[in-house]
Scaffold this motif. Sequence first.
Motif, PDB file in Angstrom:
ATOM      1  N   LEU A  73       0.498  -1.341   0.035  1.00 13.86           N
ATOM      2  CA  LEU A  73       0.189   0.012   0.261  1.00 13.86           C
ATOM      3  C   LEU A  73       0.799   1.410   0.484  1.00 13.86           C
ATOM      4  CD1 LEU A  73      -2.839   1.387   0.038  1.00 13.86           C
ATOM      5  CD2 LEU A  73      -2.654   1.232   2.748  1.00 13.86           C
ATOM      6  N   CYS A  74       2.252   0.993   1.057  1.00 14.96           N
ATOM      7  CA  CYS A  74       2.930   2.304   0.724  1.00 14.96           C
ATOM      8  C   CYS A  74       3.874   2.922  -0.921  1.00 14.96           C
ATOM      9  CB  CYS A  74       4.193   2.199   1.268  1.00 14.96           C
ATOM     10  SG  CYS A  74       3.623   1.811   3.422  1.00 14.96           S
ATOM     11  N   THR A 196       4.890   0.604   9.578  1.00 11.12           N
ATOM     12  CA  THR A 196       5.146   0.491   8.778  1.00 11.12           C
ATOM     13  C   THR A 196       5.943   1.564   8.103  1.00 11.12           C
ATOM     14  OG1 THR A 196       4.178  -1.248   8.729  1.00 11.12           O
ATOM     15  CG2 THR A 196       5.076   0.009   6.677  1.00 11.12           C
ATOM     16  N   VAL A 197       4.591   2.830   7.794  1.00 10.26           N
ATOM     17  CA  VAL A 197       5.003   4.319   7.523  1.00 10.26           C
ATOM     18  C   VAL A 197       6.396   4.901   8.279  1.00 10.26           C
ATOM     19  CG1 VAL A 197       4.616   6.724   7.619  1.00 10.26           C
ATOM     20  CG2 VAL A 197       2.703   5.097   7.182  1.00 10.26           C
ATOM     21  N   ASP A 198       6.394   4.610   9.693  1.00 11.42           N
ATOM     22  CA  ASP A 198       7.187   5.510  11.057  1.00 11.42           C
ATOM     23  C   ASP A 198       9.369   4.709  10.265  1.00 11.42           C
ATOM     24  OD1 ASP A 198       5.891   6.977  11.136  1.00 11.42           O
ATOM     25  OD2 ASP A 198       5.755   5.804  13.873  1.00 11.42           O
ATOM     26  N   LEU A 199       8.962   3.464   9.603  1.00 10.06           N
ATOM     27  CA  LEU A 199      10.248   2.645   9.655  1.00 10.06           C
ATOM     28  C   LEU A 199      10.313   2.582   8.413  1.00 10.06           C
ATOM     29  CD1 LEU A 199       9.264  -0.909  11.612  1.00 10.06           C
ATOM     30  CD2 LEU A 199      10.957   1.320  12.015  1.00 10.06           C
ATOM     31  N   VAL A 200       9.861   2.598   7.444  1.00 13.83           N
ATOM     32  CA  VAL A 200      10.239   2.784   5.750  1.00 13.83           C
ATOM     33  C   VAL A 200      10.590   4.349   5.051  1.00 13.83           C
ATOM     34  CG1 VAL A 200       9.081   3.065   3.256  1.00 13.83           C
ATOM     35  CG2 VAL A 200       8.515   1.163   4.759  1.00 13.83           C
ATOM     36  N   SER A 201       9.488   5.265   6.615  1.00 17.99           N
ATOM     37  CA  SER A 201      10.519   6.614   5.882  1.00 17.99           C
ATOM     38  C   SER A 201      12.009   6.426   6.200  1.00 17.99           C
ATOM     39  CB  SER A 201       9.428   7.899   6.294  1.00 17.99           C
ATOM     40  OG  SER A 201       7.771   7.948   6.382  1.00 17.99           O
ATOM     41  N   CYS A 202      12.025   6.416   7.975  1.00 16.98           N
ATOM     42  CA  CYS A 202      13.317   6.620   8.466  1.00 16.98           C
ATOM     43  C   CYS A 202      14.475   5.778   8.473  1.00 16.98           C
ATOM     44  CB  CYS A 202      12.996   6.453  10.534  1.00 16.98           C
ATOM     45  SG  CYS A 202      11.885   7.622  10.934  1.00 16.98           S
ATOM     46  N   VAL A 203      13.982   4.684   7.998  1.00 16.30           N
ATOM     47  CA  VAL A 203      15.358   3.935   7.620  1.00 16.30           C
ATOM     48  C   VAL A 203      16.426   4.384   6.250  1.00 16.30           C
ATOM     49  CG1 VAL A 203      15.575   1.722   6.240  1.00 16.30           C
ATOM     50  CG2 VAL A 203      14.707   1.948   8.778  1.00 16.30           C
ATOM     51  N   GLN A 204      14.384   4.841   5.290  1.00 18.94           N
ATOM     52  CA  GLN A 204      15.546   5.656   4.068  1.00 18.94           C
ATOM     53  C   GLN A 204      16.095   6.563   4.322  1.00 18.94           C
ATOM     54  OE1 GLN A 204      12.405   5.545   0.914  1.00 18.94           O
ATOM     55  NE2 GLN A 204      11.598   3.427   1.307  1.00 18.94           N
ATOM     56  N   ASN A 205      15.315   7.611   5.756  1.00 16.44           N
ATOM     57  CA  ASN A 205      16.154   8.649   5.376  1.00 16.44           C
ATOM     58  C   ASN A 205      17.291   8.760   6.017  1.00 16.44           C
ATOM     59  OD1 ASN A 205      14.173  10.468   4.528  1.00 16.44           O
ATOM     60  ND2 ASN A 205      13.160  10.687   6.323  1.00 16.44           N
ATOM     61  N   ALA A 544      17.144  -7.634   7.933  1.00 17.35           N
ATOM     62  CA  ALA A 544      15.672  -7.619   6.959  1.00 17.35           C
ATOM     63  C   ALA A 544      15.971  -6.691   5.812  1.00 17.35           C
ATOM     64  CB  ALA A 544      14.916  -7.415   7.376  1.00 17.35           C
ATOM     65  N   SER A 545      16.700  -4.988   6.271  1.00 21.14           N
ATOM     66  CA  SER A 545      16.687  -4.082   5.525  1.00 21.14           C
ATOM     67  C   SER A 545      17.843  -4.559   4.564  1.00 21.14           C
ATOM     68  CB  SER A 545      16.396  -2.461   5.638  1.00 21.14           C
ATOM     69  OG  SER A 545      16.733  -2.563   7.038  1.00 21.14           O
ATOM     70  N   GLU A 546      18.762  -4.277   5.745  1.00 15.77           N
ATOM     71  CA  GLU A 546      20.328  -4.900   4.848  1.00 15.77           C
ATOM     72  C   GLU A 546      20.633  -5.677   3.766  1.00 15.77           C
ATOM     73  OE1 GLU A 546      22.790  -3.276   8.674  1.00 15.77           O
ATOM     74  OE2 GLU A 546      22.227  -5.352   8.552  1.00 15.77           O
ATOM     75  N   LEU A 547      19.871  -7.020   4.045  1.00 18.39           N
ATOM     76  CA  LEU A 547      20.180  -7.893   3.480  1.00 18.39           C
ATOM     77  C   LEU A 547      18.996  -8.297   1.785  1.00 18.39           C
ATOM     78  CD1 LEU A 547      20.070 -11.299   6.023  1.00 18.39           C
ATOM     79  CD2 LEU A 547      22.278  -9.737   4.565  1.00 18.39           C
ATOM     80  N   PHE A 548      17.843  -7.873   2.187  1.00 17.96           N
ATOM     81  CA  PHE A 548      16.543  -7.606   1.114  1.00 17.96           C
ATOM     82  C   PHE A 548      16.517  -6.632   0.727  1.00 17.96           C
ATOM     83  CE2 PHE A 548      16.464 -11.810   3.644  1.00 17.96           C
ATOM     84  CZ  PHE A 548      16.896 -12.245   3.565  1.00 17.96           C
ATOM     85  N   GLY A 549      17.217  -5.062   1.064  1.00 15.85           N
ATOM     86  CA  GLY A 549      16.880  -4.237   0.494  1.00 15.85           C
ATOM     87  C   GLY A 549      15.917  -3.193   0.876  1.00 15.85           C
ATOM     88  N   LEU A 550      15.521  -1.998   0.620  1.00 15.20           N
ATOM     89  CA  LEU A 550      14.561  -1.391   1.571  1.00 15.20           C
ATOM     90  C   LEU A 550      13.329  -0.468   0.314  1.00 15.20           C
ATOM     91  CD1 LEU A 550      16.969   1.988   2.116  1.00 15.20           C
ATOM     92  CD2 LEU A 550      16.689   0.164   3.612  1.00 15.20           C
ATOM     93  N   LYS A 551      13.650  -0.358  -1.003  1.00 12.80           N
ATOM     94  CA  LYS A 551      12.148  -0.478  -1.820  1.00 12.80           C
ATOM     95  C   LYS A 551      11.261  -1.716  -1.297  1.00 12.80           C
ATOM     96  CE  LYS A 551      11.123  -0.583  -6.593  1.00 12.80           C
ATOM     97  NZ  LYS A 551      11.117  -1.063  -8.405  1.00 12.80           N
ATOM     98  N   ASN A 552      10.971  -2.181  -0.447  1.00  8.66           N
ATOM     99  CA  ASN A 552       9.966  -3.343  -0.519  1.00  8.66           C
ATOM    100  C   ASN A 552      10.068  -3.265   0.704  1.00  8.66           C
ATOM    101  OD1 ASN A 552       8.591  -3.819  -3.173  1.00  8.66           O
ATOM    102  ND2 ASN A 552      10.710  -5.065  -3.763  1.00  8.66           N
ATOM    103  N   PHE A 553      10.579  -3.221   1.992  1.00  3.09           N
ATOM    104  CA  PHE A 553      11.565  -3.258   3.962  1.00  3.09           C
ATOM    105  C   PHE A 553       9.461  -3.528   3.807  1.00  3.09           C
ATOM    106  CE2 PHE A 553      11.857  -1.282   7.416  1.00  3.09           C
ATOM    107  CZ  PHE A 553      12.493  -2.325   8.523  1.00  3.09           C
ATOM    108  N   GLY A 554       8.247  -2.791   3.483  1.00  2.00           N
ATOM    109  CA  GLY A 554       7.555  -2.458   4.974  1.00  2.00           C
ATOM    110  C   GLY A 554       6.749  -3.636   4.280  1.00  2.00           C
ATOM    111  N   ALA A 555       6.929  -4.468   3.201  1.00  2.00           N
ATOM    112  CA  ALA A 555       5.867  -5.930   2.982  1.00  2.00           C
ATOM    113  C   ALA A 555       6.558  -6.587   3.531  1.00  2.00           C
ATOM    114  CB  ALA A 555       6.232  -6.231   1.475  1.00  2.00           C
TER     115      ALA A 555
END
Length: 658
Positions: A73-74, A196-205, A544-555
């Motif tokens: 959804l994000c 989800t929104v908090d983690l996705v936003s801050c991990v990308q920032n 998880a974000s390091e091994l599988f990337g940030l693009k689909n981190f929320g899912a």
Amino acid sequence: MIRLPERFRAFFNNRWLVFVGAMWIQSCAGIGYLFGSISPVIKSSLNYNQREVARLGVAKDIGDSIGFWIGSLCEIVPLWAVLLIGALQNLIGYGWVWLIITHRVPTLPLWATIQQSIGAKVPLIKFQMDELVVLLGATFPLGLVMNQCNFETLTMFWSQPGDLCALRVQLFVFYWTSKMCILIFVGTNGETYFNTVDLVSCVQNFPKSRGPVVGILKGFSGLSGAILTQIYTMIHSPDQASLVFMVAVGPAMVVFGLMLIVRPVGGHRQVRPTDGLSFTFIYGLCLLLAAYLMGVMLLEDLVDLSDTMVTIFTAILFVLVLVPIVIPVSLSFSSEPKAPEAEALLTEPQKEDPGKSGQDTPEVIFSEVEDEKPKEVDLLPASERQKRIAQLQTKLFQAAAEGAVRVKRRRGPRRGEDFTLMQALIKADFWLIFFSLLLGSGSGLTVIDNLGQMSQSLGYDNTHIFVSMISIWNFLGRIGGGYFSELIVRDYAYPRPVSIAVAQVIMAFGHFFFAMGWPGAMYIGTLLIGLGYGAHWAIVPAAASELFGLKNFGALYNFLTLANPAGSLVLSGVIASSLYDREAEKQAHHHPQQQQNTGSIFSGMLGLDDPPKCEGSICFFLTSMIMSGLCIIAVVLSMILVRRTKIVYANLYGKSRT
């Protein structure tokens, strides 16, 4: 000189403002941690028994963990819209619960409660007969014979068809409770949108500070129960249902105010030399906040404080929560702002030449390099290692052009690149993380859900002190887990999952202390389990974000959170409850109590009788030993993951292992 409008624009787009806003949302997003406080209100208002309250608890756990669709959804709608959906779910779910328990709306169809004396006061149920026949006639074949029973008063309950009536009553109670389960699920599920929104936003920032960022955010989520409880204590409302109202309205209002702030703002281009100092400041504030809350809770528990003192303590709490705003303010409005630097979303060694497209780079045969390079290459310094790898790539290209070798193209992304959820689901690394989390975090959640009974079985009357303590240790575990795991990957380029293994060893010892039941074991066990459980939720999202990337981190993140209720369902709903009931029945046979009266048969038929209680360390001995063993298995899984990802972390962080 920078003009004021430009400073405000810089302030609004500052990544530290996004981080602080996410912290504020998380500080009131841990709705599930308050269920132990609101469930007695629901139980007393609706005359629930413990089994029905347990059903609501399961609905809460599921709602708190299921949200794997939110990541997708994000990618479709703006993040503020995702936050808005979560806030509305929270408001509608718990708001409707509040309306029901305060009788401001007609209770869900077919429900009313009366008391009828049959030797003793027993809770009975009466219904509108026509509606009940329609309901059960549509959902249960034998519902058509409901006309045999007088449901308007149930005065004929003990008549010939009484057993049949009792069966219908049980079916009806289950149906009505299911409606409340849906409301609890909807309300608590709003929390997953916030997370989800908090983690996705801050991990990308903050792509190079994932451990601290995730640890701090998840820490505030764990501490939100204590923060909201302190606010409710200040309100001091005689109506306990007002706590449910605060849970419904409070988080929603905070999200409405901050939903336009929390978003990716290109934070990787805002690196400053003072970032380390800013993180140190926030870490110190977190420790101060945890110590302050612990002291205030102990003081309020031991001393009868006046309303004025409670208000002062709560005002200080608000100040501590708001203090981090000084970081983005100082960065944006300082007299001589320094130009920010940029940090890579990926690591320096993997940067591509700007003049080359993705199709022209040697990346296409990187898998061949991994297969052919000597093992000693990984031990070389970063710069020398890249030279050797480049030489190997050149040789492979030449050999491929001459037809001497066949290039093997690996299907899908490599570790460290962006995976979709479906691509991750076929990777062994992903399932190693999932099952390690299931065993480790699931056993911790089992302790949290059964902490009241565990403390009562060991003779402690004041059980809520342990609930408050494990909330604090959970918070510190999340903060510490993110901090120390970041030191490991930064200073040693060692795989972050080794931190998960350490946390699981700590939890194994905590379960062992609970099993032994020694004097003071509750305090030590609560400390160890709280720290270990909290550390999981700071380390796993970052790994998880390091091994599988940030693009689909929320899912990916929301799928991994399914391990939490899955582990609790097996360990708490099957193992712990069954073993506890078995020991309680043994003790009941050895110490029978005279509980028979004319109403007990009725209560038993409806499942309303209180279950026998168990006393002593034997109640949870076998359960705790099983969970201790499962944590050891989780350690083995984590270490397998460490072994599999050593090269990945060496490439990601560009340092040799020391």
